[in-house]
Design a protein around this motif. Structure first.
Motif: not given
Length: 206
Positions: A44, A47-48, A52-54
């Motif tokens: 998490d 990604a932050t 981007t995203n997990k």
């Protein structure tokens, strides 16, 4: 109506692909490792930081440990090989370099990763620069110089022989859990194990 600068930034982030995106993820993971160690590394948070995203991370690294190892490899640097003019001097100085690294904050991250990897041979191999050949290369160079100086016989040029010293030092950290190895332990590894082993390889060939 003026365009929101935050939206422009988000659009740029979503357009990143390939190596640029991977570099951003690894940079974010390396920052997290430096700040919080492996225990503080989360998908998490990375990604932050990377914008981007997990799911994007998981497509490239299957789990937190794999990502941690890849990020550590971004942080690690290669020290120059010592060239003292003698086999004993080279081996002892190279061990001292390794000991300083393993005792440093970056070395603490490396020890965390080894502990997390446990008996997973594939991941441990990645920690060791992906292959036994890569780990053995600098030690074979040091031993090759000794052969050229007639301090060792060519028969001593074997990867398992060359890396005995660093394996024994690693055990002080990984198996014994030592925060650092006293210098007399390094001297003992060199004088009581490494040099006798190298000399015996030459003696048995005659």
């Amino acid at each position: 109506m003026a365009e929101n600068p935050t939206r422009r930034s988000d659009a740029r982030q979503t357009r990143r692909r390939g190596a640029a995106l991977e570099d951003a993820i690894l940079a974010a993971a390396a920052d997290q490792l430096t700040e919080s160690g492996y225990a503080g590394l989360t998908m998490d948070n990375v990604a932050t930081r990377a914008g981007t995203n997990k799911n994007t991370i998981y497509r490239r690294w299957p789990n937190r440990l794999a990502l941690g190892i890849a990020a550590y490899r971004q942080l690690a640097t290669t020290a120059p090989l010592p060239d003292t003019g003698s086999l004993r001097g080279d081996v002892l100085e190279f061990l001292r370099q390794a000991n300083r690294h393993w005792s440093s904050p970056l070395g603490a991250i490396l020890r965390e990763l080894f502990a997390a990897a446990g008996g997973t041979a594939e991941l441990v191999g990645q920690l060791r620069d992906q292959s036994g050949d890569a780990e053995a290369a600098p030690w074979l160079t040091i031993l090759g110089r000794a052969v050229a100086r007639s301090e060792a016989a060519p028969e001593a040029l074997h990867p398992r022989v060359a890396t005995v010293a660093i394996v024994l030092l690693r055990n002080e950290f990984v198996v014994r859990g030592s925060p650092t190895a006293p210098d007399d332990v390094l001297v003992e590894i060199v004088d009581e194990v490494y040099l006798p082993l190298v000399r015996q390889r030459g003696a048995t060939s005659r």
